[in-house]
Design an enzyme around this catalytic site. Structure first.
Site, PDB file in Angstrom:
ATOM      1  N   CYS A   2       0.880  -1.170   0.000  1.00 45.10           N
ATOM      2  CA  CYS A   2       0.000   0.000   0.000  1.00 45.10           C
ATOM      3  C   CYS A   2       0.911   1.210   0.000  1.00 45.10           C
ATOM      4  CB  CYS A   2      -0.921   0.006   1.215  1.00 45.10           C
ATOM      5  SG  CYS A   2      -1.936   1.504   1.328  1.00 45.10           S
ATOM      6  N   GLU A 132      -3.888   1.205  -6.177  1.00 51.42           N
ATOM      7  CA  GLU A 132      -2.871   0.269  -6.670  1.00 51.42           C
ATOM      8  C   GLU A 132      -2.783   0.411  -8.175  1.00 51.42           C
ATOM      9  OE1 GLU A 132      -0.533  -1.183  -5.529  1.00 51.42           O
ATOM     10  OE2 GLU A 132      -0.945  -1.706  -3.446  1.00 51.42           O
TER      11      GLU A 132
END
Length: 282
Positions: A2, A132
């Protein structure tokens, strides 16, 4: 991993959603940034990046409370601004935090950098969702490398997310003893294997704790490694949705709610639909 997320809640929303007893986001702590944070720390940030100070929820005895009362006070749930990128207390240089923005759930309790914090200093990282970049299996960019399409992941029910995190204190020993900015208080986000569907975007995702687990995760008296490990187990797939967004998010200076706008399918080039596996715009 992340490496970017959306922290869109304003302070009042955060305090209500996470049932915070003390808003301590005005307490001074040292930033590792060279330039002033933009947008300012503690305000909605749609492109939260490593090294920024971000709102974090933790349970701890407030500073000065013990001394003021002359007795041991009870820990309370607080909101504080912490630096994203964990700096271990023993680090010689705070720049090490740039390499510690994430901690893998599978090894969290085995790594010296995270193990002690995992049993003593756990926190929740509020977020609307995370970003992402999906590597295209068919499309190339101008440099001949696989094209990367950004996606936004969020809860399907629209609820705020609480990423599992741990935090740590680091002190600049060259600073005066009474200097409050001598301390860097930093955190890392714990990641795990991506759920089915999300794994078509990236093979890792943050550990997102269900609201029912927040109390235990923040409980400083819970110190058993096996109990901590059990809290990191996924409740199963189906909580999240993912959709493509503009590459504007690629640049950290870009910010604002427009970053969350869904990119129409006819703008995609070689992207894979996370739900179906279909290649769009190939």
């Amino acid at each position: 991993m992340c490496g970017r997320y959306a922290a869109t809640a304003d302070p009042d929303e955060l305090i209500e959603a996470f049932e915070v007893d003390l808003d301590a986001t005005d307490q001074p702590s040292r930033s590792v940034l060279v330039n002033p944070q933009d947008p300012p720390a503690g305000t909605p940030d749609f492109n939260m990046a490593p090294s920024k100070q971000a709102p974090v929820v933790l349970t701890r005895t407030p500073r000065g409370e013990v001394a003021d009362r002359g007795e041991q006070a009870d820990p309370i749930r607080q909101a504080r601004l912490l630096t994203w990128g964990l700096v271990p207390s023993w680090a010689k240089d705070p720049k090490v935090g740039l390499r510690m923005t994430n901690a893998r759930a599978e090894t969290l309790l085995d790594k010296p950098s995270f193990a002690r914090a995992a049993t003593a200093r756990r926190c929740l990282v509020p977020a609307a969702g995370w970003y992402e970049w999906q590597v295209s299996p068919v499309a190339k960019d101008a440099k001949g490398k696989p094209r990367k399409q950004p996606f936004f992941m969020h809860r399907g029910d629209g609820e705020q997310l609480g990423f599992a995190g741990v935090y740590e204190f680091w002190r600049d020993r060259s600073a005066p003893e009474d200097d409050p900015t001598a301390w860097i208080v930093s955190f890392t986000i714990i990641t795990t294997a991506a759920e089915t569907g999300l794994d078509r975007v990236h093979d890792r995702q943050p550990v997102v704790l269900e609201r029912a687990a927040w109390q235990d995760w923040l409980d400083p008296t819970l110190t058993d490694p096996d109990e901590v490990r059990s809290l990191l187990e996924s409740p199963g797939p189906g909580r999240f949705e993912a959709y493509p967004i503009s590459t504007a998010v690629n640049t950290t200076r870009n910010n604002g709610p427009q970053l969350l706008d869904r990119l129409p399918d006819d703008h995609l080039v070689g992207a894979v639909n996370p739900a179906t596996g279909e290649v769009l715009g190939g």
